[in-house]
Every structure is written in structure tokens, then in C-alpha cells.
Design a protein around this motif. Structure first.
Motif, PDB file in Angstrom:
ATOM      1  N   LEU A  36      13.330  13.406 100.742  1.00 29.84           N
ATOM      2  CA  LEU A  36      14.313  14.485 100.670  1.00 29.84           C
ATOM      3  C   LEU A  36      14.492  14.990  99.239  1.00 29.84           C
ATOM      4  CD1 LEU A  36      17.006  13.222 103.182  1.00 29.84           C
ATOM      5  CD2 LEU A  36      15.438  15.129 103.469  1.00 29.84           C
ATOM      6  N   GLN A  37      14.438  14.083  98.270  1.00 33.95           N
ATOM      7  CA  GLN A  37      14.547  14.507  96.879  1.00 33.95           C
ATOM      8  C   GLN A  37      13.362  15.374  96.487  1.00 33.95           C
ATOM      9  OE1 GLN A  37      14.917  10.851  94.693  1.00 33.95           O
ATOM     10  NE2 GLN A  37      17.153  10.845  94.836  1.00 33.95           N
ATOM     11  N   PHE A  39      11.527  17.138  98.483  1.00 34.33           N
ATOM     12  CA  PHE A  39      11.650  18.392  99.227  1.00 34.33           C
ATOM     13  C   PHE A  39      12.654  19.324  98.568  1.00 34.33           C
ATOM     14  CE2 PHE A  39      13.519  20.928 102.683  1.00 34.33           C
ATOM     15  CZ  PHE A  39      12.375  21.588 103.096  1.00 34.33           C
ATOM     16  N   SER A  40      13.787  18.780  98.117  1.00 33.44           N
ATOM     17  CA  SER A  40      14.809  19.618  97.491  1.00 33.44           C
ATOM     18  C   SER A  40      14.355  20.104  96.125  1.00 33.44           C
ATOM     19  CB  SER A  40      16.131  18.871  97.392  1.00 33.44           C
ATOM     20  OG  SER A  40      16.021  17.800  96.487  1.00 33.44           O
TER      21      SER A  40
END
Length: 122
Positions: A36-37, A39-40
Motif C-alpha cells: 500500500l505504501q 502504491f500510494s
């Protein structure tokens, strides 16, 4: 498998098995967070390239022009540097067209409390 009496070997086996499951779950959660990191961060890189205009909302006095005096130019430079630092781009990529003041609707005790929390972390 486990009857009325549980032997020391069986309890040790259950303990080890449970610990392995917990560590695997934590490992999976850590990989999900890393994913998620990443991706963000990809989204932030795309948005950094498209940032051209930044408008700050004003309350009562209307829009103040940044070129009116030296103090306003310094204020624009400080705001541009803060925005560039927070989004992680070069200051030359940030273009501020207008600056508008935001009225403070929060009570003074709330503002003082926030400032104390910020200063205590430093």
C-alpha cells in the motif's frame, strides 16, 4: 487428537503451531502495508507532476495580491517552500496563483492545545 489429558508434547506442539500462524499473519500484514505504501507513493509521483495551481481559501478580507509588498513576497516564498516540502517536489515546480486567508472558527483553547501538542513533540 487432544483428549481429556493433554501431554506436555501436545501442548508444546499447539504452542509452536499457534506461534507460527501468528508470525505468518504478521508477515502477511507487513507485506500488505508495504504494498500500500508503494502504491500510494506512485500516486504521489503522478500528482507531483501535475501540480501547477494552489489556492488557499480566504475569509473576510478577500484576495490579497502577492506582489503588493516585500512582506507578501516573503509570505509567498514561505508558503511555496512549505507546500513543496510537504509534497516532496522542487520549489520551482510549485506555482501559486493566489493566496486567500482562512478564518479561524476554532476556540482559542483548542488552538493553544494543538500548539502545546506540537511543541511537546519537538
Amino acid at each position: 487428537m487432544l483428549g481429556n489429558k493433554v501431554t506436555m508434547g501436545q501442548s508444546l506442539m499447539v504452542t509452536v503451531f499457534s506461534m507460527v500462524i501468528v508470525f505468518l499473519a504478521l508477515l502477511i500484514i507487513s507485506y500488505l502495508i508495504k504494498g500500500l505504501q508503494n502504491f500510494s507513493q506512485k500516486d504521489k509521483k503522478k500528482s507531483k507532476e501535475t501540480i501547477e495551481n494552489i489556492d488557499l481559501v480566504n475569509s473576510e478580507k478577500g484576495v490579497e495580491k502577492a506582489e503588493e509588498s516585500l512582506n507578501d513576497e516573503e509570505l509567498v516564498a514561505v508558503i511555496a517552500a512549505a507546500v513543496a516540502a510537504s509534497i516532496g517536489v522542487d520549489v520551482s515546480n510549485v506555482k501559486i496563483k493566489s493566496i486567500k486567508r482562512v478564518s479561524q472558527n476554532t476556540p482559542i483553547w483548542s488552538k493553544v492545545g494543538r500548539e502545546e501538542q506540537i511543541f511537546n513533540r519537538l
